[in-house]
Design an enzyme around this catalytic site. Structure first.
Site, PDB file in Angstrom:
ATOM      1  N   ASP A 115       0.854  -1.190   0.000  1.00 35.47           N
ATOM      2  CA  ASP A 115       0.000   0.000   0.000  1.00 35.47           C
ATOM      3  C   ASP A 115       0.883   1.230   0.000  1.00 35.47           C
ATOM      4  O   ASP A 115       2.007   1.202   0.506  1.00 35.47           O
ATOM      5  CB  ASP A 115      -0.907   0.011   1.240  1.00 35.47           C
ATOM      6  CG  ASP A 115      -1.985  -1.055   1.190  1.00 35.47           C
ATOM      7  OD1 ASP A 115      -2.423  -1.413   0.084  1.00 35.47           O
ATOM      8  OD2 ASP A 115      -2.396  -1.523   2.265  1.00 35.47           O
ATOM      9  N   ASP A 170      -6.824  -1.070  -4.909  1.00 35.00           N
ATOM     10  CA  ASP A 170      -7.950  -0.750  -4.030  1.00 35.00           C
ATOM     11  C   ASP A 170      -8.827   0.340  -4.645  1.00 35.00           C
ATOM     12  O   ASP A 170     -10.059   0.288  -4.550  1.00 35.00           O
ATOM     13  CB  ASP A 170      -7.456  -0.271  -2.661  1.00 35.00           C
ATOM     14  CG  ASP A 170      -6.699  -1.335  -1.892  1.00 35.00           C
ATOM     15  OD1 ASP A 170      -6.940  -2.536  -2.123  1.00 35.00           O
ATOM     16  OD2 ASP A 170      -5.854  -0.953  -1.054  1.00 35.00           O
TER      17      ASP A 170
END
Length: 195
Positions: free
Chosen positions: A139, A153
């Site tokens: 991330d 995402d």
């Protein structure tokens, strides 16, 4: 001068568009993750848009907000199931540009995170599978008071919102609207009664 309405895609065109969006989402996600891994160290952070968006290198073993870190294998199974569903449903496409974009974005986003689950440590270490399906997701996008997330995402969330909106407003995967199907069904029923 009025513009002609946008022509509905053929089944083949819709499937190719969905596949193209999926490949684009997957490649963009993986390229950004590789860039983050090669240019940053974990917990590094720098501003992209001051006060709003930051790059922050984070490895996520769980789901959103790093929840469920002990059940990473469950997320791997869920992602594989969603990806399979998206591909099967995409093969039914025909007549809707929006459904093609939504299913393609969903498939590409899920494939991006599933790639991490399968091919990043601790799942894959030095070319051998150590803890299959338990890789940590990379991330990097951080906003204030929210979880750190990634490109995949973003594709998943935007696609799900779009798909839900299409279902809510009655846009079918074939490009027809729910009210059109009901009207046609009513017309067919009345023809059968008069015959």
């Amino acid at each position: 001068m009025s513009e002609a309405p946008l022509k509905k895609p053929t089944r083949r065109t819709a499937i190719l568009l969905a596949a193209g969006v999926a490949v684009f989402a997957l490649l963009l996600d993986q390229v950004v993750k590789i860039w983050v891994e090669t240019t940053m160290t974990r917990a590094d952070e720098f501003e992209v848009i001051p006060g709003l968006v930051y790059w922050r290198y984070h490895l996520n073993p769980g789901a959103a907000f790093s929840m469920g870190t002990e059940y990473t294998w469950v997320f791997t199974i869920i992602q594989a199931t969603v990806l399979t569903f998206a591909v099967i449903y995409a093969l039914r496409l025909g007549g809707s540009w929006l459904w093609a974009l939504g299913l393609g974005g969903l498939a590409g986003g899920v494939a991006g995170n599933l790639t991490d689950r399968l091919f990043r440590a601790p799942s894959l270490v030095d070319g051998s599978f150590e803890q299959f399906g338990q890789g940590h997701v990379v991330d990097m996008i951080a906003v204030p008071n929210f979880a750190v997330f990634n490109v995949a995402d973003s594709f998943i969330v935007c696609s799900i919102i779009g798909l839900c909106a299409m279902m809510l407003f009655g846009l079918n995967i074939d490009g027809t609207r729910e009210s059109q199907k009901k009207t046609k069904s009513s017309d067919d029923d009345s023809e059968e009664v008069t015959q």
